[in-house]
Enzyme design. Structure first.
Site, PDB file in Angstrom:
ATOM      1  N   LYS C  79      -6.866   3.527   0.839  1.00  0.00           N
ATOM      2  CA  LYS C  79      -5.693   3.490   1.714  1.00  0.00           C
ATOM      3  C   LYS C  79      -5.142   4.911   1.796  1.00  0.00           C
ATOM      4  CE  LYS C  79      -1.297   0.883   2.090  1.00  0.00           C
ATOM      5  NZ  LYS C  79      -0.464  -0.112   1.398  1.00  0.00           N
ATOM      6  N   SER C 154       0.879  -3.845   4.337  1.00  0.00           N
ATOM      7  CA  SER C 154       0.606  -2.560   4.939  1.00  0.00           C
ATOM      8  C   SER C 154      -0.815  -2.058   4.740  1.00  0.00           C
ATOM      9  CB  SER C 154       1.574  -1.529   4.375  1.00  0.00           C
ATOM     10  OG  SER C 154       1.358  -1.361   2.987  1.00  0.00           O
ATOM     11  N   SER C 178       1.595  -6.076   0.091  1.00  0.00           N
ATOM     12  CA  SER C 178       0.757  -5.275   0.992  1.00  0.00           C
ATOM     13  C   SER C 178      -0.741  -5.311   0.726  1.00  0.00           C
ATOM     14  CB  SER C 178       1.234  -3.819   0.991  1.00  0.00           C
ATOM     15  OG  SER C 178       2.409  -3.711   1.752  1.00  0.00           O
TER      16      SER C 178
END
Ligand SMILES: [Mg+2]
Ligand SMILES: [Zn+2]
Lengths: 96, 475, 490
Positions: C79, C154, C178
């Site tokens: 990420k 996210s 997330s």
């Protein structure tokens, strides 16, 4: 809880965020909605409850006082938007 | 009539090798941005890890200032935007400082005054800003950012500028005694801001205060406070309102100047630092800190007066630094009269150090060797006068007093019959001086003693000589 | 071609036996990205050159490669809020465009040490603030299951990359759900470890007391393998826990007989999607049939979790994101004449709308006069929520719930109303507030979209949630559903 445009303006200044007039009006509405939602916390009797700031059960972790190598000078300023003479450069700070 | 109320906020850099939350070195005066790493630069994603030595020194400082220390405290974030603060918050302590409710005793005009200490807390230093000569830009050097500090906040117990200076001197001595900090004001390792206000005598509530910054020596603190006190007093006499503001001490005019007030009122939005667990220390840790606190200057002064019979003045000169006090202590223990040791150290030793810019730690004559020299005076082997020249020779040659005295044949002549013979000769050769002595001119005896010293190359015991001359002349 | 979804252990065995090479796996990953990511948009950056260089450095003779670790030679995605030295890291924010970190996050270092190959940086909601990956400053990511749906957020990019078969695994971060929420939305496995289990050093902070890094994988066993590689105390993170790291694969036996499984009614809101409710009830039935004992429990305060979270997380974020000021790195506005304007224009031009919204809420919650009424009250509520879980865990070994109250929604469906968007995290947020570990495993479909089963464990007891998740996964065979779906899609 309703936030006024002036409240938003004050908070935005604390947070160093420039907002247009239009954004202030919008945000006053949106932030009020969030605070309204958050106001359900007022329903609960929280007297005498300890606030939780850390996830518990951790022993303190220390570092020994031993030097490590610092960054090479070309790396230090590599990401700097503006630099001069090995220093970070910013608009003048006025102090009278 | 007004009385002055002063409170001091002192920041002291702790004497660690590395910064408080990263391993960058704390060396002073390095080229800009050479002692920085992702952690102290606040690079995205980094985390602080507490330097144990910083905590230890902070605890020691709090204990030496007679604070109640917390076994369980925490760090907080103090949020503000400024280019010298790379994370835009300072890791500090807000509502649970490591130490509270301490004090420092100072002596003012022979009276002890106790100045309260509100709190001692740990925090990190900020970076250093400099400004372009053209006024169009400022520059940031992050070498200093993250150097461990303690902030020491006094109660508003200080009443005069002189007391403020005495408080700072005592604070500095305590920090140095505990090896917490070198407290070099010129390098910024001790910095002081002052709050000062005036109020009519008898009034309870405090008057409007001003804060003074940028005082770079103890003398400047004293001058700045005096100036500010007079300025406020004059304003009050003219019935003017004091404005609460921050003022800068200006060295060139020795006065304080109003700094422009900041854009908005400070709202630091303190909250518990989530990246650092609570600081919980063991009883053992605290015991170790306590054990590392030596006899402090005030205790030493009292002991020097009591045990060695020194005058207050001597005691305070000799306890100014811990190495000096220890030097005296070691010397005094080995001699008959500690006051003689005090005289030698305050006079000859400190005088020598001053002319050579040396320190007592590197002084060439050890306390033991100095005590030996003093011992030789005390047992009558040499005179004080000869001892002074031996002292110089010791510094030049590095040899011990005994060896120098032997080499130079300086042993004092105290043998009465030998001295009596020489005295006869001197009396015969100086009838004029003898007449003067008889006529009651006491000074004349000095010239005869001088002649005796000349004849004996200074080795005659002056007391014995005096006695013999008087005897021979006046019968 | 080796299917990444068959699991890390199979890939590892293929590497060991020589039927494939790290280079082949890397090529496959790059090909898959080239084929699919034009549509899905899971990656912000593909660092194929760096990856190839690393591979050359790792195994000079790739024909005689012998893996030293289960992850040796396995490609993965990070990420974009985790730093890797020399590789641009933006947190999907304009304010960090072009930022090159001078150091590597501990998790990435550990994966490096294990021999895993970083292939690229995955898209996300800007600074991890969002539940749909629509808040990326660059572009939204699509749900590989059905591309008009959001992948969740996210960590939407990381999850989409795994779900679309572009990488065998990815790392995400989870502050309020997330990792788990997008894993549920895309039909893969997502694990949020116990707070302190995995070092946060090098993870660009959103809310420091809630953030944890965790694996996103095709299977529960893969999650255990990746967690094994990244877990442990770290000298660079004082909040990383000095707790023994057990063998996370040790209990993956399929046997859960006698385990006590708690079910709390508070996780099943009235407004909940009916399909989700049914799938989770069926999952509970499966666990029962496997020999677990199902126990009703109560978590009376978790309905206040969102309210507390949306004060606490923004408060910490307002401070964490203050460093993006245009002085040392990242974007600086050129329209400023003085320092104050430099700050406020830089931040107003550099941050996206949701980020600004949260910074302002957080600043407000901490500001003078409001701290006690908002921030402190939320912290107290956090204590009560944690106590609820402590109480429950004195009776049960794990707690199960839906991961989300509804399956993935349509792109653009909730962007107008922040509070509705926040509601999608109602089942995951309480777990972050309490600091507990939780995993999401696929448990069927609702409205044709995947549903996630959340299994919550005691502090530092990832072993047991992995055990339960694995036993469930082995019984229901969601992989077959996935295969059927992808055939249908073709
Ligand atoms: Mg301070
Ligand atoms: Zn550093």
């Amino acid at each position: 809880m309703t936030l006024s445009k002036a409240d938003v303006d004050h908070v935005a200044r604390l947070a160093r965020i420039d907002l247009s007039e239009q954004e202030e009006i919008e945000l006053a509405k949106e932030l009020s909605a969030i605070l309204d939602y958050a106001s359900q916390l007022q329903e609960v009797d929280l007297d005498g409850v300890e606030p939780m700031s850390h996830v518990a059960g951790q022993q303190p972790v220390f570092r020994q006082d031993e030097p490590h190598e610092s960054l090479p000078s070309d790396i230090v300023l590599k990401n700097a938007p503006d630099a001069e003479d090995q220093q970070f450069k910013v608009p003048a700070i006025m102090e009278g | 009539m007004y009385e002055t109320v002063i409170g001091l906020e002192v920041h002291v850099e702790l004497g660690t090798k590395t910064k408080i939350f990263c391993g960058c070195e704390t060396e002073f005066g390095a080229p800009p941005n050479t002692h920085v790493c992702p952690v102290c630069m606040g690079s995205p994603g980094v985390l602080p890890v507490l330097n144990e030595q910083a905590l230890r020194l902070g605890m020691k400082a709090a204990m030496a200032l007679h604070c109640e220390v917390r076994k369980d405290s925490k760090f907080d974030r103090k949020n503000y935007f400024y280019p010298d603060s790379p994370k835009a918050y300072q890791i500090s302590q807000y509502d649970e400082p490591i130490g509270e409710h301490g004090y420092i005793d100072i002596e003012v005009g022979g009276q002890v005054r106790r100045i309260g200490i509100t709190r001692v807390h740990l925090e990190e230093d900020a970076g250093k800003l400099s400004h372009s000569v053209f006024g169009d830009a400022s520059y940031v050097d992050f070498n200093r950012v993250g150097i461990p500090l303690i902030e020491i906040v006094s109660e508003p117990d200080i009443q005069t500028a002189e007391e403020a200076r005495l408080y700072l001197e005592e604070l500095k001595a305590i920090m140095q005694y505990c090896a917490v900090s070198e407290c070099k004001m010129e390098e910024g390792s001790l910095r002081c801001d002052a709050n000062i206000s005036l109020r009519p005598i008898g009034q309870k509530e405090l008057g409007t205060k001003t804060e003074i910054k940028n005082m770079n020596s103890f003398r400047h603190v004293e001058r700045g406070l005096l100036f500010e006190q007079e300025r406020q007093e004059a304003m009050l006499h003219r019935n003017e309102m004091i404005v609460q503001e921050t003022r800068r001490f200006d060295e060139s005019t020795m006065s304080t100047i109003s700094m422009r007030s900041k854009e908005d009122a400070h709202d630091y939005r303190y909250f518990a630092e989530p990246d650092l667990p609570r600081i919980v220390v063991s009883d053992r840790f605290l015991a170790e800190c306590l054990a590392e606190i030596p006899e402090l200057p005030a205790q030493k002064r009292a002991r020097f007066v009591q045990d060695y019979g020194l005058p207050d003045y001597d005691a305070s000169v000799l306890t100014a630094t811990r190495p000096l006090a220890e030097f005296f202590d070691e010397t005094a223990k080995r001699v008959k009269d500690p006051k003689v040791a005090s005289n030698w150290i305050m006079g000859d030793v400190l005088g020598y150090l001053k002319t050579t810019d040396a320190t007592i730690e590197t002084f060439a004559i050890s306390s033991m060797r100095l005590a030996e020299l003093i011992g030789l005076i005390e047992n009558g082997t040499i005179s004080t006068k000869i001892a002074k020249s031996v002292f110089k020779d010791m510094l030049e040659t590095g040899k011990d007093a005994k060896i120098l005295i032997e080499e130079q044949g300086l042993v004092q002549i105290s043998d009465e019959s030998a001295l009596r013979a020489i005295a006869q000769k001197v009396i015969e050769n100086n009838p004029k001086s003898v007449q003067d002595v008889v006529a009651g001119k006491d000074k004349a005896i000095g010239s005869l003693v001088g002649q005796m010293m000349k004849e004996t190359k200074g080795k005659a015991n002056p007391q014995v000589v005096n006695q013999i001359l008087k005897e021979l002349i006046t019968g | 071609m080796l299917d990444f979804s068959q699991g890390i252990r199979k890939l590892h065995e293929a590497l060991r036996s020589g039927t494939t090479t790290p280079e082949e796996l890397l090529n496959q990953s790059i090909e898959q990205i080239e084929q699919k990511d034009g549509e899905i948009k899971a990656f912000l950056r593909v660092n194929d050159v760096t990856a190839r260089d690393r591979l050359k450095g790792n195994a000079a003779a790739s024909n005689s490669f012998s893996p030293k670790h289960l992850l040796d030679g396995i490609p993965y995605a990070l990420k974009d809020n985790m730093c890797y030295e020399g590789i641009e890291t933006t947190c999907a924010s304009k304010i960090l465009e072009g930022y090159i970190p001078p150091y590597t996050a501990t998790v990435a270092q550990k994966l490096d040490d294990a021999g895993a190959i970083l292939i690229g940086k995955a898209n996300m909601d800007e600074f991890a603030m969002g539940s749909s990956t629509e808040n990326s400053s660059y572009f939204p990511t699509k749900n590989p299951w059905q591309q008009d749906h959001v992948p969740g957020g996210s960590s939407g990019g990381s999850v989409a990359a795994v779900a679309a078969g572009m990488v065998p695994f990815a790392l995400g971060s989870d502050t309020g759900g997330s990792i788990r929420q997008p894993a549920a939305f895309c039909g893969v496995v997502g694990l949020k470890p116990t707070y302190g289990r995995v070092s946060r050093y090098g993870l660009v902070a959103f809310a420091s007391s809630l953030d944890q890094i965790g694996p996103i994988t095709n299977s529960v066993e893969d999650a255990a393998i990746v967690l094994q590689a990244i877990a442990g105390a770290d000298v660079h993170d004082a909040t990383s826990a000095h707790v023994e790291v057990p063998d996370f694969t040790a209990k993956l036996t399929g046997d859960i007989r006698g385990l006590q499984v708690g079910v709390a009614p508070e996780f099943f809101a009235d407004a909940m999607d009916e399909g989700v409710r049914q799938r989770v009830q069926e999952a509970v039935q499966v666990l029962k049939e496997l020999g677990a004992e199902i126990k009703p429990i109560s978590l009376p305060h978790i309905s206040y979790a969102i309210a507390a979270y949306y004060l606490l997380a923004p408060a910490e974020a307002s401070s964490n994101l203050a460093r993006f000021d245009g002085v040392r790195y990242g974007y600086r506005s050129q329209n400023a004449q003085n320092l104050l304007a430099m700050y406020s224009k830089t931040r107003s031009e550099g941050f996206g709308k949701e980020v600004k919204r949260r910074i302002l809420i957080g600043t407000y919650a901490l500001s003078s006069g409001y701290y006690d009424a908002y921030y402190k009250r939320a912290q107290k509520m956090r204590t009560l929520i944690r106590q609820d879980f402590e109480q429950a865990f004195s009776q049960v070994d794990v707690i199960v719930s839906p991961t989300t109250p509804a399956p993935a929604f349509l792109l653009g469906e909730k962007t107008k109303d922040p509070v509705t968007m926040y509601m999608t995290d109602m089942c995951t947020i309480p777990i972050n507030l309490a600091g507990l570990p939780a995993i999401s495993v696929p448990c069927g479909l609702s409205q044709g979209m995947p549903v996630g089963l959340q299994i919550i464990g005691k502090m530092f007891d990832e072993q047991t949630i992995l055990q339960v998740a694995d036993a469930y996964e082995k019984t229901v065979d969601f992989a077959a559903v996935r295969t059927a779906h992808s055939k249908e899609a073709k």
